[in-house]
Design a protein around this motif. Structure first.
Motif, PDB file in Angstrom:
ATOM      1  N   ALA A   1       1.128  -1.202  -0.297  1.00 50.70           N
ATOM      2  CA  ALA A   1      -0.360  -0.146   0.124  1.00 50.70           C
ATOM      3  C   ALA A   1       0.602   1.164  -0.235  1.00 50.70           C
ATOM      4  N   ILE A   2       1.817   1.199   0.610  1.00 50.51           N
ATOM      5  CA  ILE A   2       3.029   2.748   0.729  1.00 50.51           C
ATOM      6  C   ILE A   2       3.311   2.454  -0.545  1.00 50.51           C
ATOM      7  N   CYS A   3       4.177   1.269  -1.342  1.00 49.61           N
ATOM      8  CA  CYS A   3       4.544   1.348  -2.135  1.00 49.61           C
ATOM      9  C   CYS A   3       3.768   1.786  -3.089  1.00 49.61           C
ATOM     10  N   LEU A   4       2.772   1.851  -3.657  1.00 48.22           N
ATOM     11  CA  LEU A   4       2.089   1.682  -4.713  1.00 48.22           C
ATOM     12  C   LEU A   4       2.247   3.486  -4.947  1.00 48.22           C
ATOM     13  N   PRO A   5       2.211   4.135  -4.350  1.00 49.11           N
ATOM     14  CA  PRO A   5       1.968   5.807  -5.235  1.00 49.11           C
ATOM     15  C   PRO A   5       3.538   6.332  -5.336  1.00 49.11           C
ATOM     16  N   LEU A   6       4.510   5.366  -4.716  1.00 48.62           N
ATOM     17  CA  LEU A   6       5.830   5.788  -3.957  1.00 48.62           C
ATOM     18  C   LEU A   6       6.966   5.517  -4.629  1.00 48.62           C
ATOM     19  N   SER A   7       7.152   4.577  -5.362  1.00 51.59           N
ATOM     20  CA  SER A   7       8.181   3.627  -6.037  1.00 51.59           C
ATOM     21  C   SER A   7       7.764   2.347  -6.068  1.00 51.59           C
ATOM     22  N   LYS A   8       7.852   2.231  -8.079  1.00 49.83           N
ATOM     23  CA  LYS A   8       7.449   1.036  -8.678  1.00 49.83           C
ATOM     24  C   LYS A   8       9.088  -0.076  -8.539  1.00 49.83           C
TER      25      LYS A   8
END
Length: 531
Positions: A22-29
């Motif tokens: 959930a944290i990575c979805l908008p921040l880092s592929k």
């Protein structure tokens, strides 16, 4: 499991993996890929394969949803471009990842889902704050237009994640099944307000339309649950009034766009104030702010005076890669100026910068007004309708891509072109249609419904959506607010995006679909929401 005297709590690692996704979805592929691999490893090392297989057998919805991937596999039979097909299958494998892992792991409580949504929202808010710093040039990051302020993922996909956050937070605020302190509620409301403001700043048409449609749907549905008659009628009248107000504003904007200056085309001026000849093309009735673009043009004076005023030559391109002479023509017209030395002399230093930056109308200078965005949409559609090249304009390009996709469907109605041949089919169709789009803009449909139909034909299209919808109906997912909101966001995005063609898009769909449908303690047969 214990390895090198280290005991692993696989259930905790699984839950942490869901939070990190959930944290990575908008921040880092990249980080998202690492988390996916970690979830797979944890799932394998947990063992218990017999129990997991029994879970899958007992919940046939997981296997049915996996049919989406199976269609891609089966349609390899109808494919010529196997290298791309296998690349596509690699991405689509994410569709299998989350249903299997989440569906065979310990079900989550509402409190655990709440924590995941809070972490997800914090990540989304962080991404929007960074984008805002870029927009206001607090962070030095090169941008050519508003789309570039999202540095981590596509601005459209970011807008979808923002919508999930907004409506999930709304649920956390009003639900009587969740215990929240007053401080928490205040924070949630602040986040909601900020995310709505940012959605406006981002000007993602897809995100804004999704937000408006969902807002109306949620409020309309909620209104029927209000027991007090006066309160219920007040909300329903408000929604109708708001809808009429929005419709009136859009109608007025269209009417304003098509209003024309009164011109006597038989008696147009022949000479400029300096005695040079004007050129007029009255048959080309393109307008800016109601003023005709292709009259009162003296290129000799324009080139001479523009080269004096700007560091970008009249025959070069602006910052957006457009021929600056055409940007200049449209900008002068938008101001109501003639296209000559007098018109150039009326431009301010800010006007010059606007033109150099590719703004073809002075109203686009206002980044925070919604009317320029509506005007741009109407202008794009109007230009496309008149047969001009749609290249470089997001709306008209999508219309051209959709038109090309529909042409492909007509020729491959029943079985489509196959898993790996979509781009090849588009390239061929562009040539057959003698499309005006330059090669770099000859993309795929940017519409998931069209992409599925032309890939797998009518038969595959029906199968795909059967596999997507059957688990929802079987498990009564429509009784879950969180799942329904996410699902509507995804389905609406399919109209304007190839959502399931990118890592972020596929993960977004597979993750939230599985989390809200397979991963919680809902008993859809006996309850209307989370236990």
């Amino acid at each position: 499991m214990t390895i090198l005297n280290i005991t692993f709590n696989h259930k905790k690692l699984y839950y942490i993996g869901l939070i990190l996704t959930a944290i990575c979805l908008p921040l880092s592929k990249f980080a998202l890929s690492v988390v996916m691999v970690s979830l797979i490893c944890n799932w394998i090392l947990e063992l218990e394969f017999k129990r997991k297989w029994l879970e899958i057998k007992s919940n046939k919805s997981i296997l049915i949803f996996a049919g989406v991937f199976a269609v891609h596999l089966i349609w390899l039979i109808n494919t010529d471009n196997y290298p791309y097909a296998f690349h596509d299958l690699g991405n689509k494998a994410i569709i299998l990842l989350y249903p299997i892992i989440i569906g065979t792991s310990k079900k989550l409580s509402l409190q655990q889902i709440k924590i995941i949504l809070i972490w997800f929202t914090l990540a989304v808010v962080s991404s929007t704050m960074i984008s805002t710093f870029i927009l206001f040039q607090i962070i030095d990051y090169p941008i050519q237009n508003i789309r570039d302020i999202s540095p981590f993922i596509s601005h459209i996909r970011l807008s979808l994640l923002i919508n999930v956050s907004i409506f999930s937070l709304g649920y956390l605020v009003v639900s009587n099944k969740i215990k929240n302190s007053s401080f928490e509620i205040i924070i949630y409301i602040v986040f909601i307000i900020w995310l709505i403001i940012f959605l406006y700043l981002l000007k993602s048409l897809t995100g804004i339309i999704v937000f408006i449609v969902l807002l109306f749907a949620v409020l309309a549905f909620s209104s029927f649950k209000i027991r007090d008659l006066i309160a219920r009628l007040f909300l329903q009248v408000f929604l109708v009034a708001l809808f009429l107000l929005m419709t009136t504003y859009i109608t007025h904007s269209i009417s304003r766009f098509y209003s024309r200056e009164k011109i006597d085309f038989e008696n147009l001026k022949e000479y400029t104030a300096n005695g040079n000849i004007y050129k007029h093309y009255p048959e080309r009735d393109q307008v800016e702010n109601g003023n005709y673009v292709w009259i009162n043009i003296c290129e000799t004076e324009l080139e001479k005076e523009w080269n004096r005023a700007s560091v970008i030559s009249f025959k070069e391109k602006d910052i957006k890669g457009q021929e600056i002479r055409y940007t200049l023509l449209r900008y002068l017209t938008s101001k109501g100026y003639k296209k000559d030395s007098v018109g150039i002399s009326k431009l301010t230093s800010q006007d010059i910068r606007n033109i150099e930056n590719g703004l073809a109308n002075y109203i686009y200078e206002n980044k925070y007004d919604i009317y320029p965005r509506i005007y741009d949409i109407i202008w794009q559609i109007d230009v496309y309708r008149r047969g001009y090249n749609p290249a470089g304009n997001s709306i008209t390009m999508r219309l051209e891509l959709a038109k090309t996709g529909i042409d492909i469907i007509r020729e491959n109605f029943w079985f489509g072109v196959g898993t790996g041949d979509v781009q090849d089919a588009f390239d061929k169709q562009y040539e057959m249609d003698e499309s005006k789009l330059p090669f770099k803009y000859r993309l795929r449909a940017h519409n998931m419904y069209i992409t599925f139909f032309l890939s797998f034909g009518f038969i595959g299209f029906i199968l795909i959506f059967y596999f997507i919808f059957y688990p929802v109906l079987r498990l009564k997912g429509y009784r879950s607010y969180l799942f329904t909101v996410f699902f509507l966001i995804a389905l609406l995005s399919f109209f304007n995006e190839d959502t399931l063609e990118t890592q972020i898009g596929i993960t977004f769909f597979s993750y939230f679909y599985s989390l809200f449908l397979f991963g919680n303690k809902i008993n859809y047969q006996n309850a209307e929401d989370y236990e």
